[in-house]
Design a protein around this motif. Structure first.
Motif, mmCIF file in Angstrom:
data_model
loop_
_atom_site.group_PDB
_atom_site.id
_atom_site.type_symbol
_atom_site.label_atom_id
_atom_site.label_comp_id
_atom_site.label_asym_id
_atom_site.label_seq_id
_atom_site.Cartn_x
_atom_site.Cartn_y
_atom_site.Cartn_z
ATOM 1 N N ARG A 118 27.320 43.959 79.807
ATOM 2 C CA ARG A 118 28.327 44.956 80.176
ATOM 3 C C ARG A 118 28.037 46.227 79.378
ATOM 4 N N ILE A 119 28.553 47.371 79.812
ATOM 5 C CA ILE A 119 28.179 48.615 79.172
ATOM 6 C C ILE A 119 28.541 48.628 77.683
ATOM 7 N N SER A 120 29.649 47.982 77.313
ATOM 8 C CA SER A 120 30.057 47.960 75.910
ATOM 9 C C SER A 120 29.568 46.709 75.184
ATOM 10 N N GLY A 121 28.581 46.033 75.767
ATOM 11 C CA GLY A 121 27.864 44.994 75.047
ATOM 12 C C GLY A 121 26.618 45.608 74.428
ATOM 13 N N ASN A 333 37.685 60.987 76.974
ATOM 14 C CA ASN A 333 36.563 60.955 77.913
ATOM 15 C C ASN A 333 35.222 61.180 77.238
ATOM 16 N N THR A 334 35.199 61.925 76.146
ATOM 17 C CA THR A 334 33.931 62.171 75.460
ATOM 18 C C THR A 334 33.543 61.032 74.524
ATOM 19 N N GLY A 335 34.429 60.060 74.350
ATOM 20 C CA GLY A 335 34.080 58.892 73.556
ATOM 21 C C GLY A 335 34.107 59.154 72.065
ATOM 22 N N ARG A 336 33.558 58.214 71.332
ATOM 23 C CA ARG A 336 33.490 58.312 69.877
ATOM 24 C C ARG A 336 32.275 59.161 69.497
ATOM 25 N N VAL A 548 41.760 54.161 78.741
ATOM 26 C CA VAL A 548 42.156 53.579 80.026
ATOM 27 C C VAL A 548 41.181 52.478 80.441
ATOM 28 N N ALA A 549 39.896 52.787 80.381
ATOM 29 C CA ALA A 549 38.866 51.852 80.847
ATOM 30 C C ALA A 549 38.537 50.769 79.824
ATOM 31 N N GLY A 550 38.889 50.997 78.556
ATOM 32 C CA GLY A 550 38.510 50.057 77.514
ATOM 33 C C GLY A 550 37.067 50.264 77.096
ATOM 34 N N GLY A 551 36.588 49.401 76.216
ATOM 35 C CA GLY A 551 35.205 49.514 75.764
ATOM 36 C C GLY A 551 35.041 50.531 74.653
ATOM 37 N N PHE A 552 33.775 50.862 74.377
ATOM 38 C CA PHE A 552 33.459 51.675 73.210
ATOM 39 C C PHE A 552 32.617 52.910 73.535
ATOM 40 N N THR A 553 32.395 53.180 74.809
ATOM 41 C CA THR A 553 31.504 54.273 75.175
ATOM 42 C C THR A 553 32.297 55.465 75.694
#
Length: 569
Positions: A118-121, A333-336, A548-553
């Protein structure tokens, strides 16, 4: 060692890739002739730089979990890359202000196995360290994919590539190495508490192992818990992680993130007279956080933590850390991103200067440094324009794939680049044929010019805004019957909805453009560079937000093609 380059031969374009590309003639592949990204954030207009200032974040967009090290006058910085390919971007600087990307640490398939991630894996929280005892750089990370686990790679020269990975025999995440001046080495990492001792959800520990430098392994049986829970386990602190060990004035300092990577994120510090502990927390923890301030503050920076420290040859200290810049609807939206602050270590413990007040966009430069942002190959920051006509011999390092090596689907053309369409759509947790650039501003525009005539309704090419395989927008050109259509599709939680479609008369090219002003996104197109037309009206960027989407990206902008299109006008 070899670097990832764009394929030049038509023969490669005609072969069937292991990544799911059909055999297709090069002339039938979509041709992208240019790409332009332009940032337009108000904060940079309102805060112009003086001659002795530079902006933080130093790396805008999805560059999380920074780690930094120094050899002499050379600084090296790495970031998490998750399922992005190549993996672990690496940057070089001689002054901490001007950074040049020199490549990726994990730049070939033997090092990186994220094809079904997955993208955040994929690759989490890399740590880079220089060991002066053997004049070697180490990058250690957790690769949660491909049966890799915790791995270490090394090199004598980061400009010349890195070794194949060595798998390390321990569980947990966020490993970091420490090389003592007496030749001993240690590895610290986050782990679950021993079975049966977990006291609450989010209870984690920091473990330490002796590290065998000669054989690149943890010493069996040497593991011990050096932090249980966090600074004060009676307060039930969550997710103690991202540990780094330092030595100053004969004492050992353990710095960790605490509080999870969201709104309660922070950085905390412990001290010991011995490398192996016991480690005592500082009384003034946390030493960096944004958790205490008004949620609706202007120009908010939030989620600050996951830090690393570096000293200069003159004995000054700086810290890099991740944080986010939410838009007007508090969406990320720009992430970390990678931020930097000077650190005052004149007392017993390091103090991030202004790290416990609302963070500002400007910090003072070290003496004698000239800011060369966006010049001479250095990474830009603030408001800037990135233009790529794809005339260079190899792709800019800022272009990445997802689960797929760029040379598997990108073919150089005298007029630009062609994308060999994948049999996987943008929604697949599999290798896809999409060339991505990070969204780096809340207000931006990105456009590309496409020459393409799809053969059937199964063919589509265009522009995507992509938070993950289950949250994205597709804006592209496809076919139905004998007619060509522009389509806009929104995918949320894996469920797709056609927002708009419009029949078009194709001539030579179509220019696709996405603009954003905070949460408001617009998708526009122009036939042969003529007047732009909007498709679908103004849509929400909510699904492109981490919260909203979750994850880390962070959100990515992609040049996309597939031969298994499922969008029907």
């Amino acid at each position: 060692m070899k670097r990832i380059v764009v394929l030049f031969s038509a023969l490669a374009a005609l072969t069937t890739s292991a990544q799911g590309n059909k055999k297709i003639k090069e002339k039938d592949m979509p041709l992208f002739t240019q790409f332009t990204y332009e940032g337009n954030d108000a904060i940079y207009k309102e805060n112009p730089l003086k001659d002795n200032e530079f902006y933080s974040p130093i790396l805008q967009g999805c560059y999380p979990d920074p780690s930094i090290t120094r050899k002499g006058n050379d600084y090296y910085l790495v970031n998490s890359s998750f399922a992005m390919v190549p993996g672990v971007p690496i940057f070089h600087s001689t002054d901490l202000v001007n950074w040049k990307q020199i490549g990726h640490v994990l730049d070939r398939p033997s090092q990186l196995k994220v094809e079904d991630s997955r993208i955040s894996g994929g690759v989490y929280a890399p740590d880079i360290k220089y060991n002066p005892n053997n004049d070697t750089f180490y990058m250690i990370t957790t690769e949660i994919a491909g049966n890799m686990g915790n791995i270490v790679v090394k090199t004598k020269d980061p400009l010349k590539g890195w070794s194949d990975p060595v798998k390390l025999a321990f569980d947990g995440i966020d490993p970091s190495l420490f090389f003592d001046d007496n030749g001993k080495a240690y590895l610290v990492h986050n782990d679950a508490p021993p079975a049966g001792t977990e006291q609450y959800q989010g209870h984690r520990v920091i473990k330490m192992w002796d590290y065998d430098v000669e054989n690149d392994r943890v010493v069996p049986g040497s593991d011990r818990i050096i932090v249980n829970g966090g600074v004060d386990i009676t307060q039930k602190p969550i997710w103690i992680e991202g540990p780094h060990l330092y030595k100053k004035d004969g004492r050992y300092y353990l710095m960790c993130a605490e509080g999870g990577t969201g709104g309660w994120h922070s950085e905390v510090i412990f001290v010991s007279d011995k490398a192996t502990g016991p480690f005592i927390p500082a009384a003034n923890n946390p030493i960096l956080t944004q958790r205490y301030f008004a949620k609706d503050r202007k120009n908010k920076v939030d989620w600050a933590g996951h830090a690393d420290l570096v000293d200069t040859p003159e004995g000054d200290y700086y810290g890099v850390f991740l944080a986010v810049r939410p838009n007007e609807k508090q969406r990320v939206n720009t992430g970390r991103e990678t931020f930097m602050l000077p650190v005052d270590w004149s007392g017993e413990f390091p103090v991030f200067q202004n790290g416990l007040v609302p963070l500002k966009p400007i910090i003072k430069m070290p003496e004698g440094v000239t800011n060369q942002t966006g010049k001479n190959g250095f990474m830009p920051n603030g408001n800037f324009t990135f233009t790529d006509n794809f005339t260079a011999d190899k792709l800019d390092y800022r272009w990445i794939g997802e689960r797929n090596w760029r040379e598997n689907f990108v073919v150089k053309d005298k007029n630009g680049i062609r994308i060999n369409p994948s049999e996987n759509t943008i929604k697949a947790k599999a290798p896809i044929s999409t060339l991505f650039y990070r969204q780096q501003h809340a207000a931006f525009s990105a456009e590309t010019t496409l020459q393409y005539k799809p053969k059937s309704e199964k063919d589509i090419a265009g522009l995507v805004c992509y938070q993950s395989e289950t949250f994205n927008y597709v804006f592209g050109l496809t076919k139905k019957g004998n007619d060509y259509y522009m389509v806009l599709q929104r995918t949320e939680k894996g469920a797709s909805k056609l927002l708009a479609s419009e029949k078009v008369t194709l001539e030579k090219s179509v220019t696709l453009k996405v603009t954003a002003n905070g949460d408001d996104y617009n998708f526009n197109y122009a036939i042969d560079g003529k007047e732009y037309k909007n498709l679908g009206g103004t849509v929400s960027g909510d699904i492109l937000s981490t919260d909203v989407a979750g994850g880390f990206t962070g959100s990515l902008i992609g040049l996309y093609a597939t031969s298994e299109n499922d969008i029907q006008p």
